[in-house]
Design a protein around this motif. Structure first.
Motif, PDB file in Angstrom:
ATOM      1  N   ILE A  14      39.831  55.285  32.312  1.00  0.00           N
ATOM      2  CA  ILE A  14      39.694  55.056  31.002  1.00  0.00           C
ATOM      3  C   ILE A  14      40.329  54.132  30.232  1.00  0.00           C
ATOM      4  CG2 ILE A  14      40.387  56.786  28.941  1.00  0.00           C
ATOM      5  CD1 ILE A  14      40.264  59.110  30.538  1.00  0.00           C
ATOM      6  N   ARG A  15      39.993  53.613  29.841  1.00  0.00           N
ATOM      7  CA  ARG A  15      40.866  51.937  28.785  1.00  0.00           C
ATOM      8  C   ARG A  15      41.433  52.362  27.986  1.00  0.00           C
ATOM      9  NH1 ARG A  15      38.450  46.290  27.164  1.00  0.00           N
ATOM     10  NH2 ARG A  15      40.489  44.979  26.910  1.00  0.00           N
ATOM     11  N   VAL A  16      42.514  52.441  28.382  1.00  0.00           N
ATOM     12  CA  VAL A  16      43.693  52.502  27.306  1.00  0.00           C
ATOM     13  C   VAL A  16      43.368  51.664  25.793  1.00  0.00           C
ATOM     14  CG1 VAL A  16      46.396  53.035  25.971  1.00  0.00           C
ATOM     15  CG2 VAL A  16      45.919  53.653  28.031  1.00  0.00           C
ATOM     16  N   THR A  17      42.344  51.705  25.232  1.00  0.00           N
ATOM     17  CA  THR A  17      42.646  51.057  23.181  1.00  0.00           C
ATOM     18  C   THR A  17      42.920  52.013  22.317  1.00  0.00           C
ATOM     19  OG1 THR A  17      40.161  51.839  23.101  1.00  0.00           O
ATOM     20  CG2 THR A  17      40.743  49.736  25.356  1.00  0.00           C
ATOM     21  N   SER A  23      47.727  59.417  24.111  1.00  0.00           N
ATOM     22  CA  SER A  23      48.724  59.411  24.344  1.00  0.00           C
ATOM     23  C   SER A  23      47.931  59.991  26.021  1.00  0.00           C
ATOM     24  CB  SER A  23      48.148  60.648  23.685  1.00  0.00           C
ATOM     25  OG  SER A  23      48.190  60.241  22.173  1.00  0.00           O
ATOM     26  N   LEU A  24      46.558  60.248  26.553  1.00  0.00           N
ATOM     27  CA  LEU A  24      46.812  61.006  27.705  1.00  0.00           C
ATOM     28  C   LEU A  24      46.786  60.226  28.388  1.00  0.00           C
ATOM     29  CD1 LEU A  24      44.382  62.390  28.914  1.00  0.00           C
ATOM     30  CD2 LEU A  24      42.434  60.657  28.643  1.00  0.00           C
ATOM     31  N   PHE A  25      47.268  58.431  28.563  1.00  0.00           N
ATOM     32  CA  PHE A  25      48.018  58.061  29.632  1.00  0.00           C
ATOM     33  C   PHE A  25      49.210  58.414  29.553  1.00  0.00           C
ATOM     34  CE2 PHE A  25      50.598  54.595  30.957  1.00  0.00           C
ATOM     35  CZ  PHE A  25      49.546  53.715  31.239  1.00  0.00           C
ATOM     36  N   ASP A  26      49.864  58.743  28.716  1.00  0.00           N
ATOM     37  CA  ASP A  26      51.636  58.794  28.529  1.00  0.00           C
ATOM     38  C   ASP A  26      51.859  60.062  29.136  1.00  0.00           C
ATOM     39  OD1 ASP A  26      52.079  56.438  27.258  1.00  0.00           O
ATOM     40  OD2 ASP A  26      52.124  57.354  25.248  1.00  0.00           O
ATOM     41  N   TYR A  27      50.204  61.075  28.470  1.00  0.00           N
ATOM     42  CA  TYR A  27      50.784  62.881  29.230  1.00  0.00           C
ATOM     43  C   TYR A  27      51.039  62.500  30.666  1.00  0.00           C
ATOM     44  CZ  TYR A  27      49.389  67.817  30.475  1.00  0.00           C
ATOM     45  OH  TYR A  27      49.565  68.801  30.808  1.00  0.00           O
ATOM     46  N   LEU A  28      49.322  62.268  30.692  1.00  0.00           N
ATOM     47  CA  LEU A  28      49.243  61.851  32.587  1.00  0.00           C
ATOM     48  C   LEU A  28      50.168  61.108  33.386  1.00  0.00           C
ATOM     49  CD1 LEU A  28      45.403  61.826  32.647  1.00  0.00           C
ATOM     50  CD2 LEU A  28      46.507  63.125  32.885  1.00  0.00           C
ATOM     51  N   SER A  29      51.270  60.379  32.658  1.00  0.00           N
ATOM     52  CA  SER A  29      51.562  59.651  33.334  1.00  0.00           C
ATOM     53  C   SER A  29      52.870  60.511  32.927  1.00  0.00           C
ATOM     54  CB  SER A  29      52.158  57.759  32.491  1.00  0.00           C
ATOM     55  OG  SER A  29      51.074  57.822  32.662  1.00  0.00           O
ATOM     56  N   ARG A  30      53.107  61.100  32.580  1.00  0.00           N
ATOM     57  CA  ARG A  30      55.052  62.130  32.520  1.00  0.00           C
ATOM     58  C   ARG A  30      54.303  63.500  33.161  1.00  0.00           C
ATOM     59  NH1 ARG A  30      54.490  61.706  27.290  1.00  0.00           N
ATOM     60  NH2 ARG A  30      53.476  64.014  27.138  1.00  0.00           N
ATOM     61  N   LYS A  31      52.970  63.752  33.473  1.00  0.00           N
ATOM     62  CA  LYS A  31      52.917  65.038  35.005  1.00  0.00           C
ATOM     63  C   LYS A  31      53.144  64.354  36.022  1.00  0.00           C
ATOM     64  CE  LYS A  31      51.120  68.453  35.035  1.00  0.00           C
ATOM     65  NZ  LYS A  31      50.746  68.868  36.830  1.00  0.00           N
ATOM     66  N   ILE A  74      35.598  47.748  30.602  1.00  0.00           N
ATOM     67  CA  ILE A  74      35.294  48.876  31.549  1.00  0.00           C
ATOM     68  C   ILE A  74      33.338  49.884  31.028  1.00  0.00           C
ATOM     69  CG2 ILE A  74      35.926  50.481  29.291  1.00  0.00           C
ATOM     70  CD1 ILE A  74      37.191  50.954  32.411  1.00  0.00           C
ATOM     71  N   GLY A  75      33.419  48.864  30.499  1.00  0.00           N
ATOM     72  CA  GLY A  75      30.964  50.060  30.951  1.00  0.00           C
ATOM     73  C   GLY A  75      30.735  48.977  32.286  1.00  0.00           C
ATOM     74  N   VAL A  76      31.559  49.268  32.976  1.00  0.00           N
ATOM     75  CA  VAL A  76      31.288  48.688  34.499  1.00  0.00           C
ATOM     76  C   VAL A  76      31.250  50.252  35.386  1.00  0.00           C
ATOM     77  CG1 VAL A  76      33.219  48.836  35.364  1.00  0.00           C
ATOM     78  CG2 VAL A  76      31.239  47.081  36.118  1.00  0.00           C
ATOM     79  N   ALA A  77      31.661  50.850  34.876  1.00  0.00           N
ATOM     80  CA  ALA A  77      32.089  51.778  35.551  1.00  0.00           C
ATOM     81  C   ALA A  77      30.900  52.829  36.360  1.00  0.00           C
ATOM     82  CB  ALA A  77      32.985  53.577  34.269  1.00  0.00           C
ATOM     83  N   PRO A  78      29.672  52.656  35.418  1.00  0.00           N
ATOM     84  CA  PRO A  78      28.722  53.586  35.989  1.00  0.00           C
ATOM     85  C   PRO A  78      27.634  52.706  37.278  1.00  0.00           C
ATOM     86  CG  PRO A  78      27.970  53.805  33.301  1.00  0.00           C
ATOM     87  CD  PRO A  78      29.478  52.282  33.819  1.00  0.00           C
ATOM     88  N   MET A  79      28.287  51.331  36.945  1.00  0.00           N
ATOM     89  CA  MET A  79      27.469  50.492  37.998  1.00  0.00           C
ATOM     90  C   MET A  79      29.383  50.380  39.119  1.00  0.00           C
ATOM     91  SD  MET A  79      25.668  49.376  36.153  1.00  0.00           S
ATOM     92  CE  MET A  79      25.240  49.363  34.782  1.00  0.00           C
ATOM     93  N   ALA A  80      29.725  50.681  38.760  1.00  0.00           N
ATOM     94  CA  ALA A  80      31.064  51.054  40.556  1.00  0.00           C
ATOM     95  C   ALA A  80      30.985  52.016  41.373  1.00  0.00           C
ATOM     96  CB  ALA A  80      32.421  50.937  39.061  1.00  0.00           C
ATOM     97  N   SER A  81      30.503  53.435  40.432  1.00  0.00           N
ATOM     98  CA  SER A  81      29.924  54.368  40.562  1.00  0.00           C
ATOM     99  C   SER A  81      28.807  54.214  41.613  1.00  0.00           C
ATOM    100  CB  SER A  81      29.421  55.105  39.939  1.00  0.00           C
ATOM    101  OG  SER A  81      28.936  56.394  40.405  1.00  0.00           O
ATOM    102  N   LEU A  82      27.694  53.367  41.203  1.00  0.00           N
ATOM    103  CA  LEU A  82      27.130  53.143  41.725  1.00  0.00           C
ATOM    104  C   LEU A  82      27.496  52.255  43.574  1.00  0.00           C
ATOM    105  CD1 LEU A  82      23.816  53.168  42.615  1.00  0.00           C
ATOM    106  CD2 LEU A  82      23.907  51.061  41.331  1.00  0.00           C
ATOM    107  N   LEU A  83      28.084  51.451  43.100  1.00  0.00           N
ATOM    108  CA  LEU A  83      28.573  50.052  44.186  1.00  0.00           C
ATOM    109  C   LEU A  83      29.085  51.335  44.988  1.00  0.00           C
ATOM    110  CD1 LEU A  83      29.591  47.040  42.016  1.00  0.00           C
ATOM    111  CD2 LEU A  83      27.297  47.683  43.393  1.00  0.00           C
TER     112      LEU A  83
END
Length: 221
Positions: A14-17, A23-31, A74-83
């Motif tokens: 997930i790209r932080v934009t 908020s998700l990045f901060d929460y997971l970083s603290r977690k 970050i739209g490369v994500a589905p391609m990364a999954s296939l690779l």
């Protein structure tokens, strides 16, 4: 989602934009920090519910002999999954003789008709190529194994190499790449191109070199 169906975990990039992703990045970083501190008291994992994904534009890729994968940012994500999936299947071909995979897994590990993958990834910032550094390094290590995978990275915010303003700089970087085997701008074993791809020239090249049908899968975000 960037993991393979063959893996025993699910990974997402997930790209932080904006506000929500920040908020998700901060929460997971603290977690993550708190879990590292609270391991002795048995910190609990957070519960995540997943809805989807529903289908995939590349789910039939293994039925083709030649495919072109195009991803931007970050739209490369589905391609990364296939690779990632292709990489695991390639590894299975090497390990099958050792009996690491049972008969029940042979169908899942089948590489299908695929012979060659042409992967194009476009980013404005060369640092973004580090998102999948480990995967790209692994592809470089096994790129000549069937199916072969060729990687073409483009930094779109840079001026193309045929521009007089960057010719000397590009020439120097190209010499460094030949000497070190790593691109100085990305530290990856692939030479990164500057500027946007010339798709007309690229598709003309592939249509002439590989007569017949070659499918293109693209994903832009």
């Amino acid at each position: 989602m960037t993991s393979s169906p063959l893996q025993d975990h699910i990974s997402v990039h997930i790209r932080v934009t904006g506000g929500w992703t920040k908020s998700l990045f901060d929460y997971l970083s603290r977690k993550q920090t708190n879990d590292a501190l609270d391991l002795e008291v048995g910190a609990k994992d957070i519960e995540i519910n997943i809805d989807g994904p529903f289908g995939s534009s590349s789910q039939y890729a293994l039925k083709e002999k030649q495919i072109i994968l195009v991803g931007a940012g970050i739209g490369v994500a589905p391609m990364a999954s296939l690779l990632q999936d292709i990489k695991l299947k390639k590894d299975s071909l090497k390990n099958r003789a050792s009996g690491n995979y049972g008969a029940s897994n042979e169908k899942a590990m089948d590489i299908g008709n695929l012979e060659k993958v042409h992967f194009f990834w476009l980013n404005r910032d060369p640092n973004c190529f580090q998102w999948f550094e480990e995967l790209l390094m692994e592809i470089a290590r096994t790129g000549n194994d069937t199916p072969k995978i060729s990687v073409h990275t483009f930094t779109t915010q840079c001026i193309p190499k045929n521009d007089a303003r960057t010719f000397m700089l590009w020439n120097g970087l190209e010499k460094m790449f030949k000497h070190q085997g790593l691109d100085p701008t990305t530290n990856l074993p692939f030479k990164t191109h500057w500027g946007r791809p010339n798709w007309d020239a690229i598709f003309d090249y592939y249509s002439n070199k590989y007569p017949g049908e070659i499918l293109v899968y693209n994903h832009y975000l």
